[in-house]
Every structure is written in structure tokens, then in C-alpha cells.
Scaffold this motif. Sequence first.
Motif, PDB file in Angstrom:
ATOM      1  N   SER A   1      -6.053  -6.631  -6.401  1.00  0.00           N
ATOM      2  CA  SER A   1      -4.660  -6.719  -5.960  1.00  0.00           C
ATOM      3  C   SER A   1      -3.742  -5.951  -6.902  1.00  0.00           C
ATOM      4  CB  SER A   1      -4.217  -8.184  -5.893  1.00  0.00           C
ATOM      5  OG  SER A   1      -4.350  -8.805  -7.161  1.00  0.00           O
ATOM      6  N   ALA A   2      -2.723  -5.317  -6.338  1.00  0.00           N
ATOM      7  CA  ALA A   2      -1.714  -4.603  -7.133  1.00  0.00           C
ATOM      8  C   ALA A   2      -0.713  -5.640  -7.636  1.00  0.00           C
ATOM      9  CB  ALA A   2      -1.045  -3.530  -6.290  1.00  0.00           C
TER      10      ALA A   2
ATOM     11  N   ALA B   1       1.261   0.589 -10.242  1.00  0.00           N
ATOM     12  CA  ALA B   1       0.146   0.651  -9.289  1.00  0.00           C
ATOM     13  C   ALA B   1      -1.153   0.088  -9.846  1.00  0.00           C
ATOM     14  CB  ALA B   1      -0.070   2.093  -8.847  1.00  0.00           C
TER      15      ALA B   1
ATOM     16  N   LYS C   1       1.696   6.255  -7.549  1.00  0.00           N
ATOM     17  CA  LYS C   1       0.728   7.243  -8.041  1.00  0.00           C
ATOM     18  C   LYS C   1       1.279   8.661  -7.905  1.00  0.00           C
ATOM     19  CE  LYS C   1      -3.260   4.323  -6.986  1.00  0.00           C
ATOM     20  NZ  LYS C   1      -4.458   4.149  -6.122  1.00  0.00           N
TER      21      LYS C   1
ATOM     22  N   LYS D   1      -4.219  -2.268 -10.737  1.00  0.00           N
ATOM     23  CA  LYS D   1      -4.833  -3.331  -9.936  1.00  0.00           C
ATOM     24  C   LYS D   1      -5.557  -4.344 -10.813  1.00  0.00           C
ATOM     25  CE  LYS D   1      -5.748  -0.963  -5.552  1.00  0.00           C
ATOM     26  NZ  LYS D   1      -6.824  -0.643  -4.583  1.00  0.00           N
TER      27      LYS D   1
ATOM     28  N   TYR E   1       0.801  -1.226   0.000  1.00  0.00           N
ATOM     29  CA  TYR E   1       0.000   0.000   0.000  1.00  0.00           C
ATOM     30  C   TYR E   1       0.839   1.284   0.000  1.00  0.00           C
ATOM     31  CZ  TYR E   1      -3.607  -3.400   0.729  1.00  0.00           C
ATOM     32  OH  TYR E   1      -4.429  -4.494   0.566  1.00  0.00           O
TER      33      TYR E   1
ATOM     34  N   MET F   1       2.235   1.452  -3.561  1.00  0.00           N
ATOM     35  CA  MET F   1       1.185   1.753  -4.533  1.00  0.00           C
ATOM     36  C   MET F   1       0.866   3.257  -4.542  1.00  0.00           C
ATOM     37  SD  MET F   1      -2.417  -0.253  -5.013  1.00  0.00           S
ATOM     38  CE  MET F   1      -2.942   0.050  -3.317  1.00  0.00           C
TER      39      MET F   1
END
Length: 439
Positions: free
Chosen positions: A314-315, A306, A297, A308, A290, A293
Motif C-alpha cells: 500500500s502507498a 509514492a 513518480k 509503498k 494510483y 502515485m
Amino acid sequence: MNENETKKLSRTDLFSMAIGQIIGVGIMTMTGIAIGFTGRSVNLAYIVAGLITIFAAIPQIYIGGTANFYGGQYSQIGVLCGQKAAGIFLYIQLFTSLAISMYTLSFADYFLSLFPNVNAKLISFIVLTALFGMHFFGVKQAARLQNILCAILAIAIAAYIVLGIGNVQGDYLTNGFMTKGIGGFVLASIYLTFAAGGATYVVNYSSAAKNPTKDIPFVIIASTAIVVLVYAVMSTVAAGVLPVDQVANQPLSISAAVFMPKTVYTFFVVGGAMFSLLTTLNFNIGMIVYPVMTGCKDGWLPKKLAVKNKKFGSAYLILLLFYLIGIVPILLGLDLNTIANSTVILFTIIRGVIAYSAMQLPKKMPEIWKESKFYVSNGKLKAICIASIIIAALSVLVLLVSTSPVQICGNIGILAFSVIMALIFNKRVHLSPAYEVKK
């Protein structure tokens, strides 16, 4: 934040994840070292360590209970301390992925102690692939696995306590208590905060939680308190079934062998030591996603990472990246223990940074902070945060005494690299607020 609520983490899921993170191989090894510091008063040292840990986590609770920060600690530091500080944290965070290999290799070592003819690389490969596979299918699947692993881990710990408590020697309080005085007791208490800590990292699951501003503060306090009480009882058994000089600086397996039948002892090694590695590994795989990710961004890393999976949320590209980072050293037979351990001092310092960040709440988020159910006066906020910073500083001093020169140099090198990278990419980054307020 369009994920289906049923795919998000409940308070029970977060609690299980936190328990799995706290209970690691630290209890297996650090208890014996603490016995070397203070003897049979190790149980009291665990209680003090738990109180220190919970108190030091209050700044994190202030922040996490005020707003839901999508990128966990990365977003918290970014919003409250600035863009460059967030970048430095993110690049330091990337190095924790090296610990992935360390956990799997340690698991393989335990496995080989029971089945010596098995290929260690194969076991490490299977374990890492299985756990990453769970995360590819969504964090909820990983949480369900954590629930199962924690249940087995709890049975193993219960077996150690139930079978061992009756074997504690009658002279427990009169022979081997406070062996090195108050100094040794204080040192043991600070040292054991590393075994009691870990729950605060559940904040990195904020964007995957159903009700983060309520559940995460509760989980941090409750999981730490429960685990520490269990640790205190376990350490009573560890220090009490044999003379202190026989268990000081020794793993729990030494004391377990005294009172456990062979089959139960094997289960304790598997369900205790080995499963504690799996729960910590499972937590860390999800935890690193997280912040990274959100950092992607913002522009610190390629934004395409990033993306999904539409079905599971899920990334998958970030997971694939960390999977490769974890699997390549295993296949090549590289020993990354020293490198992986070289972030410990830095992440202890980050605890102090989080406390400093909390001090900025009245300045950076004045209206939101005033509406927070954790709101306190500026004076009280500063006092608690400064005390937490002091605790972090004392913990760093303990680490400097017990950490090898190579690992200290590793911490310095990683910090230098992270600062340079943050300065290089700072101009192209556009830090997003990355938080929302939930009443």
C-alpha cells in the motif's frame, strides 16, 4: 509491478468495486428528481441512461483494453494527450479527496436520523479511520470489505423491490406516464446518466488488477448494465406505489415507508442509503491512490510520497495524506459539500477528454492499437469518440442548468488552479510511459 498475484484484484473484486461505485446515494435522491421530469416513464429513462452510459464508455474501453496503464486515467491522458494535460488532470484529481469528508458527514447524518444522541464527528472519525485502515493493509482487504458491503446493499435493494413491486398501482401506464413529454423524458435520461455512471473509474485500479485489459472492459459494461436494470425496477416501484405528485422530487424513503414494516425500513435506510455511501467512499479512497502515485513518480508531486509498504504493497504516505485531508475538516466542523461538488462538471468534461484521447490511439500507439482485440477502423473510432464527446457536452449543459452559481465558479477556480500548477511544474516533470501490453 512486483506484488504477489494473490494480492491483486480479480474480476469479481473489480466487479464489486464498480458496483459499489455506481450504487451511491444518487439512486436515493436522483430517482425522485427524474420522476419530476418525466413521471412514471422514469424506468424507461433509466434504460436509455444506461445505454448512453455504456456507449459513452466505449472510448475508455478502447484505451483500457489495449494496454494496462498503471496510473489509470492519468497515464492514459498523459500518453495520448500529452504531459500538461496529465498534470491538469492530476491536480483536479486531488480535489476529489475533499469528497471524502462529504461522504463521511453524509453517513453521519443518516446515522443520526436513527440514533440522534450520537456525536456526528465521532461517527465520521470512526468510519473514515476504519476504511482508510483497510486500505493501509492493501487493496485486496479493501476489496473484501467492498464485497461484504455490496452483499448487504444488494439485500436492502432486493427488499425494496420484492416488497414494493406488488404495491405498484394498476394505472401505472395510463396515469402519470411521460408527464412532460419527450423533452422531459430526454432531460431525465441525460440527468440519470450521473446515477448510472461511475464504472469507468475502475480503470484507475489497473495496476492492482490481475488481468486489467480483459477484466476492466468487461466490468465496465457488465456492472453498468446490471445496475441500470435494477435501477429501472426500483424506479418503477418508486413512481408506482403513490401518485406521481407525491413522489416527484422526493427520496426513495418516501415510497419505502408505504410498504415496508418499520424494522425492514430501518434496514433499508442502513443497508441501502448508508451502505451505498460506504461502498462509494471505499472505492474512491482506493481510486485516488494510483493516479497520484504515478504522478509522484513523474514529478508533479514529491516522489517520496509514492513509497509503498513492503508487506502489504500500500502507498501508505499517500493514504495518510488523504486521510488527513479528510479528517481535518471533520474535526474542525467545516462544510466542504460545496467544494467537493465543485469538481462534478470538470470530471464530466474529462469524460470528453478520455474520448479525445482514444482518438489518438492510431497516432500515438499504432502498432499496439492494431493488435488490440478492440481494434476498429479509424473512421469508426472517430465516429464513436465524437459521439461520446457530444454526450459529455450535453451532460455538461444539464449540469450548468442544475448546478448552483457557486459550484460553477468552484469548477472554474479549480480548473484555473490546476492549469497554473501544471504550467509551473511542467519543466521538472519527466512523464513515464506507465503502461504495458498484456496479450
